[in-house]
Enzyme design. Structure first.
Site, mmCIF file in Angstrom:
data_model
loop_
_atom_site.group_PDB
_atom_site.id
_atom_site.type_symbol
_atom_site.label_atom_id
_atom_site.label_comp_id
_atom_site.label_asym_id
_atom_site.label_seq_id
_atom_site.Cartn_x
_atom_site.Cartn_y
_atom_site.Cartn_z
ATOM 1 N N HIS A 263 0.859 -1.184 0.000
ATOM 2 C CA HIS A 263 0.000 0.000 0.000
ATOM 3 C C HIS A 263 0.892 1.229 0.000
ATOM 4 C CE1 HIS A 263 -3.168 2.804 1.159
ATOM 5 N NE2 HIS A 263 -4.005 1.871 0.767
ATOM 6 N N ASP A 317 -7.878 -5.340 0.218
ATOM 7 C CA ASP A 317 -8.386 -6.279 -0.782
ATOM 8 C C ASP A 317 -8.039 -7.731 -0.478
ATOM 9 O OD1 ASP A 317 -9.641 -4.434 -2.458
ATOM 10 O OD2 ASP A 317 -7.751 -3.890 -3.407
HETATM 11 N N1 ACO Z 1 4.022 -7.748 -3.960
HETATM 12 C C1 ACO Z 1 5.367 -7.757 -3.978
HETATM 13 N N2 ACO Z 1 6.123 -6.641 -3.844
HETATM 14 C C2 ACO Z 1 5.489 -5.481 -3.701
HETATM 15 C C3 ACO Z 1 4.086 -5.403 -3.671
HETATM 16 C C4 ACO Z 1 3.351 -6.597 -3.788
HETATM 17 N N3 ACO Z 1 2.008 -6.593 -3.780
HETATM 18 N N4 ACO Z 1 3.723 -4.123 -3.523
HETATM 19 C C5 ACO Z 1 4.847 -3.402 -3.463
HETATM 20 N N5 ACO Z 1 5.923 -4.225 -3.570
HETATM 21 C C6 ACO Z 1 7.328 -3.824 -3.518
HETATM 22 C C7 ACO Z 1 7.745 -3.270 -4.891
HETATM 23 O O1 ACO Z 1 8.241 -4.264 -5.735
HETATM 24 C C8 ACO Z 1 8.782 -2.261 -4.477
HETATM 25 O O2 ACO Z 1 9.970 -2.940 -4.195
HETATM 26 P P1 ACO Z 1 11.414 -2.281 -4.549
HETATM 27 O O3 ACO Z 1 11.469 -1.023 -3.715
HETATM 28 O O4 ACO Z 1 12.396 -3.309 -4.141
HETATM 29 O O5 ACO Z 1 11.392 -1.978 -6.013
HETATM 30 C C9 ACO Z 1 8.260 -1.686 -3.167
HETATM 31 O O6 ACO Z 1 7.466 -2.733 -2.616
HETATM 32 C C10 ACO Z 1 7.416 -0.443 -3.357
HETATM 33 O O7 ACO Z 1 6.395 -0.746 -4.311
HETATM 34 P P2 ACO Z 1 5.740 0.330 -5.245
HETATM 35 O O8 ACO Z 1 5.094 -0.361 -6.406
HETATM 36 O O9 ACO Z 1 6.682 1.435 -5.548
HETATM 37 O O10 ACO Z 1 4.610 0.913 -4.277
HETATM 38 P P3 ACO Z 1 3.444 1.887 -4.679
HETATM 39 O O11 ACO Z 1 3.166 2.698 -3.466
HETATM 40 O O12 ACO Z 1 3.735 2.608 -5.943
HETATM 41 O O13 ACO Z 1 2.230 0.893 -5.006
HETATM 42 C C11 ACO Z 1 0.455 -0.633 -4.700
HETATM 43 C C12 ACO Z 1 1.250 0.521 -4.083
HETATM 44 C C13 ACO Z 1 -0.018 -0.213 -6.113
HETATM 45 C C14 ACO Z 1 -0.774 -0.891 -3.842
HETATM 46 C C15 ACO Z 1 1.344 -1.879 -4.778
HETATM 47 O O14 ACO Z 1 1.707 -2.272 -3.465
HETATM 48 C C16 ACO Z 1 0.697 -3.031 -5.516
HETATM 49 O O15 ACO Z 1 0.762 -3.090 -6.746
HETATM 50 N N6 ACO Z 1 0.050 -3.985 -4.773
HETATM 51 C C17 ACO Z 1 -0.654 -5.104 -5.395
HETATM 52 C C18 ACO Z 1 -2.000 -4.653 -5.937
HETATM 53 C C19 ACO Z 1 -2.984 -4.372 -4.806
HETATM 54 O O16 ACO Z 1 -3.165 -5.164 -3.899
HETATM 55 N N7 ACO Z 1 -3.662 -3.225 -4.920
HETATM 56 C C20 ACO Z 1 -4.695 -2.827 -3.937
HETATM 57 C C21 ACO Z 1 -4.197 -1.706 -3.063
HETATM 58 S S1 ACO Z 1 -5.425 -1.236 -1.866
HETATM 59 C C22 ACO Z 1 -6.532 -0.382 -2.758
HETATM 60 O O17 ACO Z 1 -6.242 0.254 -3.721
HETATM 61 C C23 ACO Z 1 -7.923 -0.469 -2.392
#
Ligand code: ACO
Length: 381
Positions: A263, A317
């Site tokens: 998140h 979620d």
């Molecule tokens: N699984 C594995 N690794 C993850 C995940 C995940 N679900 N989410 C983040 N990371 C890691 C990234 O790879 C990144 O690692 P790095 O720094 O080594 O490159 C780090 O954590 C930061 O991730 P970002 O993508 O930069 O985080 P951002 O804040 O941009 O994205 C998001 C947040 C979109 C929710 C992301 O965590 C994600 O894609 N999660 C999966 C989809 C999801 O569950 N979405 C629902 C969110 S809740 C909602 O919207 C209601």
């Protein structure tokens, strides 16, 4: 000020886009409040329409105010037959979020008078959207199977009525109450992507149906509300607890995002996920367990072991799909159900935006060329 105008932050991370009094998140401590009231307290003591009122008008309603609001919602639950007929032209294979986005936008054709400075107009539009969105979600579920939609029932409360319109059976009281708590948990969450989308649209002073339609389209994506559907698909793919470790290791090795985890704001387990997990367990105690619950728990444990140091924990979620599955809601309706709840937050932000509106018009850092010649077609290549 100059630092703000010059610094580019992908995804606008950490950049305030508004001042708001609607909700508050502390992502380090896992705190979420609506109008200053904790989500735990609201989930335990309130119900969705009361929470919607709190979010939109800023105060918990008195008994009379709540009764009047609920009465108006009941009165406006039906949708025009032309909207239903329009939905009959949608392909059965279309995603219910697309059907909802189109139907929400279509409401603007029928309620086209726009009076954004009139509190009566704001209230009428708010009531219509809260009342009709569940009806439209349930209607598409029947229409896509070739059946007529089930009409709303005035003797049922908001959540019981939705579950009835979906299944044509009166819902069990515990099931309806858990569904309702799920709506509370999904109702609002500061400037998330869909709410920001709603605010940008609202800032042009367009109508509230366009505001909600644009937010529905934004919520649909797999990085946002669409993740709940992906979580269930993932649990089905994993299939059993003994395959969890290999799944997580493979995801990490290939840098794949695991749905339902991570998140932008929370760096601990999302407080809504904690409550939803409890709701799932309550449902399992009454109606029997879910074959994927153990897989989910094992997955959470493995992901937190491997990625917890990066602040990757279950988000809202992750457990919602298991709750909805036990309530016999099809998986491609998980995100439309999220939208039924979040419309309260979108409308609260719409109303707040109108009170201090200035059109959103951010800047950009141009990284393209200048002064390039126009090349005639025959010389391109
Ligand atoms: N699984 C594995 N690794 C993850 C995940 C995940 N679900 N989410 C983040 N990371 C890691 C990234 O790879 C990144 O690692 P790095 O720094 O080594 O490159 C780090 O954590 C930061 O991730 P970002 O993508 O930069 O985080 P951002 O804040 O941009 O994205 C998001 C947040 C979109 C929710 C992301 O965590 C994600 O894609 N999660 C999966 C989809 C999801 O569950 N979405 C629902 C969110 S809740 C909602 O919207 C209601």
């Amino acid at each position: 000020m100059s630092a703000l105008t010059c610094e580019y932050r992908p995804g606008l991370e950490g950049i305030p886009a508004t001042q708001s009094a609607i909700s508050f998140v502390n992502g380090q401590e896992g705190i979420l409040e609506y109008r200053g009231v904790s989500i735990e307290e609201l989930a335990a003591k309130s119900h969705f329409l009361e929470v919607a009122y709190l979010l939109i008008w800023g105060e918990l309603p008195t008994q009379e105010e709540l009764a009047a609001f609920e009465h108006e919602i009941r009165f406006h639950r039906r949708v025009k037959y032309r909207i239903r007929d329009m939905m009959k032209c949608f392909p059965e294979s279309g995603h219910p979020m697309d059907a909802l986005q189109a139907s929400a936008a279509a409401l603007g054709l029928f309620y086209s008078k726009r009076a954004l400075d009139d509190p009566a107009y704001i209230r009428a539009a708010t009531v219509r959207l809260l009342a009709k969105i569940p009806t439209m979600v349930a209607a598409f579920q029947h229409i896509r199977k070739g059946n007529d939609p089930i009409q709303p029932r005035d003797d049922l409360d908001y959540s019981s009525n939705f579950l009835y319109m979906l299944s044509e059976q009166e819902a069990d009281a515990l099931a309806a109450s858990i569904f309702d708590t799920g709506l509370i948990l999904h109702a609002e969450h500061t400037i998330n992507a869909s709410t920001f989308s709603a605010m940008v649209t609202a800032s042009t002073l367009t109508d509230p149906y366009a505001v909600v339609a644009s937010a529905v389209g934004t919520l649909a994506g797999p990085l946002h509300g669409g993740a709940s559907e992906d979580v269930l698909a993932m649990l089905e793919t994993i299939g059993s607890v003994d395959r969890v470790t290999a799944f997580v290791d493979e995801a990490i090795a290939t840098k794949a995002k695991i749905p339902g985890f991570g998140h932008r704001v929370y760096k601990v387990k999302d407080p809504r996920a904690v409550i939803l997990q409890g709701l799932a367990e309550k449902l399992f105690r009454k109606f029997g367990s879910d074959e994927y619950y153990d897989v989910a728990v094992a997955l959470e444990s493995r992901v937190v072991d491997c990625l917890g140091h990066k602040g990757i924990y279950p988000n809202v979620d992750f457990y919602s799909g298991l709750v909805y599955r036990k309530l016999n809601i099809p998986s491609d309706l998980f995100t439309p159900v999220f939208a039924i709840a979040r419309v309260a937050g979108w409308l609260a932000h719409w109303k707040e935006q109108l009170n201090h509106n200035r059109i959103f018009r951010p800047t950009q850092v141009y990284v393209g060329d200048h002064g390039r010649p126009y090349i005639p077609m025959e010389e391109r290549g």
